[in-house]
Scaffold this motif. Structure first.
Motif, PDB file in Angstrom:
ATOM      1  N   ASP A 240       5.793 -18.159   3.863  1.00 36.40           N
ATOM      2  CA  ASP A 240       4.619 -18.996   3.603  1.00 36.40           C
ATOM      3  C   ASP A 240       3.398 -18.141   3.297  1.00 36.40           C
ATOM      4  O   ASP A 240       2.607 -18.463   2.395  1.00 36.40           O
ATOM      5  CB  ASP A 240       4.342 -19.904   4.799  1.00 36.40           C
ATOM      6  N   VAL A 241       3.215 -17.057   4.047  1.00 40.04           N
ATOM      7  CA  VAL A 241       2.057 -16.189   3.796  1.00 40.04           C
ATOM      8  C   VAL A 241       2.170 -15.534   2.426  1.00 40.04           C
ATOM      9  O   VAL A 241       1.180 -15.436   1.683  1.00 40.04           O
ATOM     10  CB  VAL A 241       1.912 -15.143   4.912  1.00 40.04           C
ATOM     11  N   ARG A 242       3.354 -15.094   2.059  1.00 40.65           N
ATOM     12  CA  ARG A 242       3.529 -14.523   0.725  1.00 40.65           C
ATOM     13  C   ARG A 242       3.199 -15.562  -0.349  1.00 40.65           C
ATOM     14  O   ARG A 242       2.559 -15.245  -1.372  1.00 40.65           O
ATOM     15  CB  ARG A 242       4.950 -14.007   0.535  1.00 40.65           C
ATOM     16  N   HIS A 243       3.603 -16.797  -0.114  1.00 42.99           N
ATOM     17  CA  HIS A 243       3.311 -17.862  -1.074  1.00 42.99           C
ATOM     18  C   HIS A 243       1.801 -18.083  -1.196  1.00 42.99           C
ATOM     19  O   HIS A 243       1.274 -18.280  -2.307  1.00 42.99           O
ATOM     20  CB  HIS A 243       4.018 -19.138  -0.636  1.00 42.99           C
ATOM     21  N   ILE A 244       1.110 -18.070  -0.078  1.00 43.94           N
ATOM     22  CA  ILE A 244      -0.353 -18.204  -0.102  1.00 43.94           C
ATOM     23  C   ILE A 244      -0.984 -17.065  -0.913  1.00 43.94           C
ATOM     24  O   ILE A 244      -1.861 -17.291  -1.758  1.00 43.94           O
ATOM     25  CB  ILE A 244      -0.913 -18.216   1.335  1.00 43.94           C
ATOM     26  N   ILE A 245      -0.537 -15.853  -0.663  1.00 39.22           N
ATOM     27  CA  ILE A 245      -1.085 -14.698  -1.368  1.00 39.22           C
ATOM     28  C   ILE A 245      -0.788 -14.786  -2.858  1.00 39.22           C
ATOM     29  O   ILE A 245      -1.666 -14.545  -3.705  1.00 39.22           O
ATOM     30  CB  ILE A 245      -0.548 -13.395  -0.752  1.00 39.22           C
ATOM     31  N   HIS A 246       0.439 -15.131  -3.215  1.00 36.69           N
ATOM     32  CA  HIS A 246       0.780 -15.275  -4.630  1.00 36.69           C
ATOM     33  C   HIS A 246      -0.121 -16.300  -5.320  1.00 36.69           C
ATOM     34  O   HIS A 246      -0.537 -16.108  -6.465  1.00 36.69           O
ATOM     35  CB  HIS A 246       2.234 -15.703  -4.777  1.00 36.69           C
ATOM     36  N   ALA A 247      -0.406 -17.392  -4.622  1.00 40.16           N
ATOM     37  CA  ALA A 247      -1.195 -18.465  -5.223  1.00 40.16           C
ATOM     38  C   ALA A 247      -2.668 -18.120  -5.341  1.00 40.16           C
ATOM     39  O   ALA A 247      -3.326 -18.512  -6.321  1.00 40.16           O
ATOM     40  CB  ALA A 247      -1.031 -19.744  -4.407  1.00 40.16           C
ATOM     41  N   LEU A 248      -3.203 -17.403  -4.369  1.00 36.61           N
ATOM     42  CA  LEU A 248      -4.649 -17.179  -4.316  1.00 36.61           C
ATOM     43  C   LEU A 248      -5.095 -15.836  -4.875  1.00 36.61           C
ATOM     44  O   LEU A 248      -6.273 -15.672  -5.228  1.00 36.61           O
ATOM     45  CB  LEU A 248      -5.148 -17.313  -2.872  1.00 36.61           C
ATOM     46  N   ALA A 249      -4.212 -14.875  -4.976  1.00 38.88           N
ATOM     47  CA  ALA A 249      -4.602 -13.555  -5.484  1.00 38.88           C
ATOM     48  C   ALA A 249      -5.246 -13.616  -6.872  1.00 38.88           C
ATOM     49  O   ALA A 249      -6.243 -12.914  -7.115  1.00 38.88           O
ATOM     50  CB  ALA A 249      -3.402 -12.607  -5.489  1.00 38.88           C
ATOM     51  N   PRO A 250      -4.734 -14.420  -7.813  1.00 39.07           N
ATOM     52  CA  PRO A 250      -5.340 -14.409  -9.146  1.00 39.07           C
ATOM     53  C   PRO A 250      -6.801 -14.830  -9.191  1.00 39.07           C
ATOM     54  O   PRO A 250      -7.511 -14.490 -10.152  1.00 39.07           O
ATOM     55  CB  PRO A 250      -4.457 -15.393  -9.935  1.00 39.07           C
ATOM     56  N   ILE A 251      -7.268 -15.574  -8.201  1.00 39.74           N
ATOM     57  CA  ILE A 251      -8.688 -15.957  -8.181  1.00 39.74           C
ATOM     58  C   ILE A 251      -9.472 -15.163  -7.136  1.00 39.74           C
ATOM     59  O   ILE A 251     -10.641 -15.450  -6.886  1.00 39.74           O
ATOM     60  CB  ILE A 251      -8.870 -17.470  -7.949  1.00 39.74           C
ATOM     61  N   SER A 252      -8.857 -14.157  -6.544  1.00 37.55           N
ATOM     62  CA  SER A 252      -9.516 -13.357  -5.506  1.00 37.55           C
ATOM     63  C   SER A 252     -10.204 -12.149  -6.128  1.00 37.55           C
ATOM     64  O   SER A 252      -9.648 -11.474  -7.000  1.00 37.55           O
ATOM     65  CB  SER A 252      -8.499 -12.875  -4.469  1.00 37.55           C
ATOM     66  N   ILE A 253     -11.411 -11.865  -5.649  1.00 37.21           N
ATOM     67  CA  ILE A 253     -12.121 -10.666  -6.109  1.00 37.21           C
ATOM     68  C   ILE A 253     -12.116  -9.574  -5.049  1.00 37.21           C
ATOM     69  O   ILE A 253     -12.624  -8.477  -5.275  1.00 37.21           O
ATOM     70  CB  ILE A 253     -13.562 -10.985  -6.536  1.00 37.21           C
ATOM     71  N   GLY A 254     -11.529  -9.868  -3.888  1.00 38.30           N
ATOM     72  CA  GLY A 254     -11.388  -8.887  -2.825  1.00 38.30           C
ATOM     73  C   GLY A 254     -10.355  -9.350  -1.829  1.00 38.30           C
ATOM     74  O   GLY A 254     -10.063 -10.552  -1.728  1.00 38.30           O
TER      75      GLY A 254
END
Length: 289
Positions: A240-254
């Motif tokens: 689940d955490v990997r899924h969250i990271i995959h989903a949110l990384a493209p809009i993350s600036i840090g």
């Protein structure tokens, strides 16, 4: 000032780098298990375990511009450390880098979020994965404690904030979160609703093109990540955490990886953290949402 570089696949120099990894070996306000100051180098060691190729995103890390800036010089004072960290993060952002911090305790997230918000403006949100609310105004007489980081982010920087995995806090913190409409999901919420639904709700709620993503490793169930400063059972699972990271990384600036205390296991928590940092980079570089 940074010192002691060296993480696997960080082959670029500073000028050409898109991603800048740096450690902040500070745990001056830690209240249960001390030792997260050793995490940055432990994560570096763990990262040597992995192949450079990420099959999920069809990306090879040797083809990405990643630079390891080493560890930030810290001070005995949390306030002095946070001030130096803010300056360094602000400099990275002004040079169009993506800052990737390895803590250290969770108090360190505050200046990174502040620098990001000031660089992008109002179109900004914060997502924190954490077992704890961290909504105290102060703890043990220290304002910028690891136990108060979310309170000061929401009070001082941005109320456009979501907390995932929370399951521990004082009665006052639970009441404060509800009374102030702080968006949060417990592990039970995530299991009941499903990770895809939760991610969709989070993205819709934030409604931002730029976010900061913070991973306190105690968000995981303690069977997956036992070596943290304040471990809690009944937490999130790695998929689940990997899924969250995959989903949110493209809009993350840090991004940051916090609260690993290496002395309390044989390396499994650092290995998991190192892998997830690499998953963040791969997802961000691919641009897939």
């Amino acid at each position: 000032m940074f010192y002691q570089p060296g993480i696997m696949d960080a082959m670029a120099d500073y000028e050409s780098a898109r991603y800048v990894i740096f450690g902040v070996p500070f745990d001056g306000t830690s209240s249960y298990r001390v030792g997260s100051r050793w995490a940055p180098d432990s994560v570096r060691t763990a990262s040597s375990n992995f192949e450079s190729y990420n099959s999920y995103f069809d990306i090879d890390f040797v083809d990405l511009n990643i630079y390891d800036a080493g560890n930030l010089e810290t001070f005995a004072s949390v306030d002095d450390t946070l001030r130096e960290l803010y300056n360094e993060t602000d400099s990275l952002l002004r040079n169009n880098k993506v800052p990737l911090m390895v803590g250290g305790e969770h108090s360190l997230t505050y200046p990174c979020v502040k620098a990001c918000k000031e660089n992008v403006g109002d179109d900004f949100g914060v997502v924190v994965l954490d077992a704890h609310f961290d909504l105290r105004d102060e703890f043990d007489g220290v304002k910028h404690s690891h136990a108060s980081v979310s309170r000061h982010i929401t009070d001082d920087i941005s109320s456009n904030y979501v907390l995932l995995g929370v399951r521990s806090g004082t009665r006052e913190e639970w009441e404060f979160a509800r009374d102030n409409n702080i968006k949060f999901y417990t592990p039970e919420d995530i299991r009941k609703q499903g990770i895809n639904t939760v991610i969709s709700e989070v993205v819709e709620y934030l409604n931002s093109d730029s976010i900061y993503l913070s991973l306190d490793m105690d968000a995981f169930d303690s069977t997956h990540a036992p070596a943290t400063g304040t471990p809690e059972p009944f937490g999130l699972d790695p998929f689940d955490v990997r899924h969250i990271i995959h989903a949110l990384a493209p809009i993350s600036i840090g991004f940051d990886l916090m609260e690993i205390v290496p002395g309390y296991d044989t390396g499994q928590t650092a290995i998991l953290g190192a892998k997830l940092m690499r998953e963040f980079i791969a997802s961000h570089a691919s641009g897939k949402k």
